[in-house]
Design an enzyme around this catalytic site. Structure first.
Site, PDB file in Angstrom:
ATOM      1  CB  SER A 124      -0.860  -0.021   1.268  1.00 26.64           C
ATOM      2  OG  SER A 124      -1.404   1.245   1.503  1.00 26.64           O
ATOM      3  CE1 TYR A 149      -4.072  -3.266   5.579  1.00 25.79           C
ATOM      4  CE2 TYR A 149      -3.733  -0.917   5.193  1.00 25.79           C
ATOM      5  CZ  TYR A 149      -3.916  -2.196   4.702  1.00 25.79           C
ATOM      6  OH  TYR A 149      -3.939  -2.415   3.344  1.00 25.79           O
ATOM      7  CE  LYS A 153      -1.477  -4.752   3.340  1.00 23.57           C
ATOM      8  NZ  LYS A 153      -1.601  -6.066   2.733  1.00 23.57           N
ATOM      9  CG  ASN A 205     -13.470   1.585   7.946  1.00 21.11           C
ATOM     10  OD1 ASN A 205     -13.865   2.060   8.999  1.00 21.11           O
ATOM     11  ND2 ASN A 205     -13.285   0.285   7.755  1.00 21.11           N
TER      12      ASN A 205
HETATM   13  P1  NAD Z   1     -10.701  -7.791   1.186  1.00 21.22           P
HETATM   14  O1  NAD Z   1     -10.922  -7.818   2.642  1.00 21.22           O
HETATM   15  O2  NAD Z   1     -11.872  -7.637   0.302  1.00 21.22           O
HETATM   16  O3  NAD Z   1      -9.893  -9.100   0.729  1.00 21.22           O
HETATM   17  C1  NAD Z   1      -8.990  -9.767   1.577  1.00 21.22           C
HETATM   18  C2  NAD Z   1      -9.379 -11.228   1.544  1.00 21.22           C
HETATM   19  O4  NAD Z   1      -8.477 -11.982   2.384  1.00 21.22           O
HETATM   20  C3  NAD Z   1     -10.792 -11.499   2.086  1.00 21.22           C
HETATM   21  O5  NAD Z   1     -11.487 -12.286   1.143  1.00 21.22           O
HETATM   22  C4  NAD Z   1     -10.572 -12.250   3.386  1.00 21.22           C
HETATM   23  O6  NAD Z   1     -11.611 -13.160   3.654  1.00 21.22           O
HETATM   24  C5  NAD Z   1      -9.240 -12.938   3.100  1.00 21.22           C
HETATM   25  N1  NAD Z   1      -8.452 -13.290   4.280  1.00 21.22           N
HETATM   26  C6  NAD Z   1      -8.072 -12.509   5.320  1.00 21.22           C
HETATM   27  N2  NAD Z   1      -7.317 -13.217   6.176  1.00 21.22           N
HETATM   28  C7  NAD Z   1      -7.206 -14.478   5.672  1.00 21.22           C
HETATM   29  C8  NAD Z   1      -6.542 -15.656   6.093  1.00 21.22           C
HETATM   30  N3  NAD Z   1      -5.840 -15.699   7.233  1.00 21.22           N
HETATM   31  N4  NAD Z   1      -6.638 -16.757   5.328  1.00 21.22           N
HETATM   32  C9  NAD Z   1      -7.365 -16.743   4.168  1.00 21.22           C
HETATM   33  N5  NAD Z   1      -8.007 -15.642   3.707  1.00 21.22           N
HETATM   34  C10 NAD Z   1      -7.922 -14.520   4.462  1.00 21.22           C
HETATM   35  O7  NAD Z   1      -9.628  -6.653   0.884  1.00 21.22           O
HETATM   36  P2  NAD Z   1      -9.121  -6.051  -0.512  1.00 21.22           P
HETATM   37  O8  NAD Z   1      -9.524  -4.644  -0.561  1.00 21.22           O
HETATM   38  O9  NAD Z   1      -9.446  -6.959  -1.612  1.00 21.22           O
HETATM   39  O10 NAD Z   1      -7.557  -6.069  -0.253  1.00 21.22           O
HETATM   40  C11 NAD Z   1      -6.710  -7.104  -0.712  1.00 21.22           C
HETATM   41  C12 NAD Z   1      -5.301  -6.829  -0.240  1.00 21.22           C
HETATM   42  O11 NAD Z   1      -4.890  -5.563  -0.731  1.00 21.22           O
HETATM   43  C13 NAD Z   1      -5.172  -6.762   1.296  1.00 21.22           C
HETATM   44  O12 NAD Z   1      -3.929  -7.329   1.658  1.00 21.22           O
HETATM   45  C14 NAD Z   1      -5.171  -5.279   1.550  1.00 21.22           C
HETATM   46  O13 NAD Z   1      -4.500  -4.958   2.737  1.00 21.22           O
HETATM   47  C15 NAD Z   1      -4.433  -4.748   0.333  1.00 21.22           C
HETATM   48  N6  NAD Z   1      -4.716  -3.350   0.026  1.00 21.22           N
HETATM   49  C16 NAD Z   1      -6.016  -2.945  -0.121  1.00 21.22           C
HETATM   50  C17 NAD Z   1      -6.295  -1.608  -0.372  1.00 21.22           C
HETATM   51  C18 NAD Z   1      -7.729  -1.129  -0.505  1.00 21.22           C
HETATM   52  O14 NAD Z   1      -7.954   0.071  -0.418  1.00 21.22           O
HETATM   53  N7  NAD Z   1      -8.700  -1.988  -0.737  1.00 21.22           N
HETATM   54  C19 NAD Z   1      -5.254  -0.689  -0.493  1.00 21.22           C
HETATM   55  C20 NAD Z   1      -3.932  -1.136  -0.356  1.00 21.22           C
HETATM   56  C21 NAD Z   1      -3.681  -2.475  -0.092  1.00 21.22           C
HETATM   57  N1  UDP Z   2     -13.100  10.464   3.534  1.00 24.62           N
HETATM   58  C1  UDP Z   2     -14.141  11.302   3.909  1.00 24.62           C
HETATM   59  N2  UDP Z   2     -15.248  10.738   4.449  1.00 24.62           N
HETATM   60  C2  UDP Z   2     -15.413   9.395   4.627  1.00 24.62           C
HETATM   61  C3  UDP Z   2     -14.342   8.543   4.222  1.00 24.62           C
HETATM   62  C4  UDP Z   2     -13.197   9.117   3.683  1.00 24.62           C
HETATM   63  O1  UDP Z   2     -14.048  12.514   3.761  1.00 24.62           O
HETATM   64  O2  UDP Z   2     -16.431   8.947   5.145  1.00 24.62           O
HETATM   65  C5  UDP Z   2     -11.880  11.049   2.939  1.00 24.62           C
HETATM   66  C6  UDP Z   2     -10.630  10.776   3.746  1.00 24.62           C
HETATM   67  O3  UDP Z   2     -10.434  11.791   4.699  1.00 24.62           O
HETATM   68  C7  UDP Z   2      -9.556  10.806   2.643  1.00 24.62           C
HETATM   69  C8  UDP Z   2     -10.277  10.297   1.405  1.00 24.62           C
HETATM   70  O4  UDP Z   2     -11.672  10.460   1.679  1.00 24.62           O
HETATM   71  O5  UDP Z   2      -9.159  12.131   2.414  1.00 24.62           O
HETATM   72  C9  UDP Z   2      -9.986   8.848   1.081  1.00 24.62           C
HETATM   73  O6  UDP Z   2     -10.203   8.085   2.249  1.00 24.62           O
HETATM   74  P1  UDP Z   2     -10.204   6.502   2.235  1.00 24.62           P
HETATM   75  O7  UDP Z   2     -10.470   6.041   3.643  1.00 24.62           O
HETATM   76  O8  UDP Z   2     -11.106   6.017   1.170  1.00 24.62           O
HETATM   77  O9  UDP Z   2      -8.734   6.129   1.778  1.00 24.62           O
HETATM   78  P2  UDP Z   2      -7.287   6.471   2.443  1.00 24.62           P
HETATM   79  O10 UDP Z   2      -6.564   7.261   1.424  1.00 24.62           O
HETATM   80  O11 UDP Z   2      -7.506   7.196   3.712  1.00 24.62           O
HETATM   81  O12 UDP Z   2      -6.689   5.117   2.637  1.00 24.62           O
END
Ligand code: NAD
Ligand code: UDP
Length: 356
Positions: A124, A149, A153, A205
């Site tokens: 991330s 969190y 990462k 969130n």
């Molecule tokens: P998500 O929660 O939809 O997907 C994560 C999946 O992992 C889920 O299906 C959950 O059931 C599974 N999981 C969690 N722990 C497990 C375990 N111990 N064994 C098996 N399965 C498990 O989240 P996402 O948004 O798809 O994110 C995927 C990855 O990308 C995550 O590692 C997250 O931290 C990373 N990431 C997400 C974002 C975002 O904004 N969505 C941004 C940066 C990084």
């Molecule tokens: N944000 C907001 N209201 C909400 C959720 C998010 O104003 O209910 C704003 C937050 O302050 C940030 C942007 O939207 O500036 C993106 O937030 P998000 O949580 O989606 O991602 P982040 O970049 O924080 O991981």
């Protein structure tokens, strides 16, 4: 190519499964459904007309993972599995460190024992911390994270990098390990079919699912977290990337890492090592710009109020996306209007998400 997606039933994993299958690769998924359901994989199969090998398992369960990996022997593992809610990680740091760190260590142990070569990891932009000025390049120093969190990462990146380094020297690895760290910016949107999208549990969130739920009438209004930042409209700016662009970035990264190993082996050189790529668009949008764009997509204004700043938010975050373009031949092609159109299509067709 044979791929195994941990956490593949989740938001990004399920979209990546579609992109992988569409690119002609095989997909196996391991998920414990901590934050997802098998319905997402049924939708993947419906969209692509192809089968996924689906395993319900905890990625931290080594015995089970050894069985699954022995059966699949994937060319490349894409490691999405993890807990990802920033606020929850502050309240439950032990669960977050246990789950996120253990899954990665277990995978590394299994890969070492089985001689599996390649892993792509979901990292991330949060690892850049607060001190860097955007656009962030991959060589910008990693910073201090503002929550557990983010630290998971940060630490998982380090663990994977150290393992790749040790494996190149032999150690007890059968083969040098190839690691790709993908630093996502803000993944948003949904598959264009409207059959798949983000399905957060409880109160969202993140900005986009929150806006979508206001637009569909599940919530009254959005609270904008602060309008007194030093930006043109006073709200924070982020690099919002369509989840299908992100998914296609994973296909390119996995293809690249396998191809690079083949080329190195053909030259008689040691393959392996760690590479880092930002997956973002390079273009920032403010919170209010996203609210406005969503209003255009859904055909009515999205109600919002201005609230206080949220603790831990950085003002600005966006990618320098040039490395992925130059090395992987990948760049985001979908803009803010497609993002909002597809998010709205998913939300309006599935107001309560999957299985509801
Ligand atoms: P998500 O929660 O939809 O997907 C994560 C999946 O992992 C889920 O299906 C959950 O059931 C599974 N999981 C969690 N722990 C497990 C375990 N111990 N064994 C098996 N399965 C498990 O989240 P996402 O948004 O798809 O994110 C995927 C990855 O990308 C995550 O590692 C997250 O931290 C990373 N990431 C997400 C974002 C975002 O904004 N969505 C941004 C940066 C990084
Ligand atoms: N944000 C907001 N209201 C909400 C959720 C998010 O104003 O209910 C704003 C937050 O302050 C940030 C942007 O939207 O500036 C993106 O937030 P998000 O949580 O989606 O991602 P982040 O970049 O924080 O991981």
């Amino acid at each position: 190519m044979k791929t195994l997606l941990t956490g593949g039933a989740g938001y990004i994993g399920s979209h990546t499964a579609v992109a992988m299958l569409n690119a002609g690769h095989e997909v196996a998924v391991v998920d414990n459904y901590a934050n997802s359901s098998a319905e997402a994989i049924a939708r993947v199969e419906k969209i692509t007309g192809k089968k996924v090998a689906l395993y319900e398992a905890d990625v931290a369960d080594k015995e089970r993972m050894m069985e699954i990996l022995k059966a699949e022997m994937p060319d490349c593992i894409i490691h999405f599995a993890g807990l990802k809610a920033v606020g929850e990680s502050v309240a439950k740091p032990v669960e977050y460190y246990r789950n996120n760190i253990d899954t990665t260590l277990t995978l590394l142990e299994c890969m070492r024992e089985l001689g599996l070569t390649s892993i792509v990891f979901s990292s991330s932009a949060t690892v850049y911390g607060e001190d860097n000025v955007p656009p962030f390049t991959e060589d910008a120093p990693k910073g201090m994270c503002t929550n557990p969190y983010g630290w998971t990462k940060w630490m998982q990146e380090q663990m994977l990098t150290d393992a790749a380094k040790a494996s190149a020297k032999g150690d007890d690895w059968k083969t040098p390990l190839s690691v790709v760290l993908l630093r996502y910016f803000n993944p948003v949107g949904a598959h264009e079919s409207g059959l798949m999208g983000e399905d957060p549990q409880g109160i969202p969130n993140n900005l986009m699912p929150y806006i979508s739920q206001v637009a569909v009438g599940r919530r009254d209004h959005l609270t904008v977290f602060g309008d007194d930042y030093d930006t043109p409209d006073g709200t924070c700016r982020r690099d919002y990337i369509h989840v299908m662009d992100l998914a296609e970035g994973h296909v390119k990264a996995a293809e690249y890492v396998i191809e690079k190993r083949k080329e190195a082996e053909a030259r008689g050189e040691a393959a392996g090592g760690t590479e880092v790529f930002n997956l973002g668009t390079g273009s920032p949008y403010s919170v209010l710009e996203m609210v406005e764009a969503f209003g255009r997509a859904c055909g009515h204004a999205v109600a919002y109020e201005i609230g206080a700043r949220r603790a831990g938010d950085v003002q600005d975050s966006w990618a320098d996306a040039s490395k992925a373009r130059a090395v992987l031949g990948w760049e985001a092609s979908r803009g803010i209007d497609e993002i909002c159109r597809d998010a709205w299509n998913w939300q309006s067709n599935n107001p309560q998400g999957y299985n509801k």
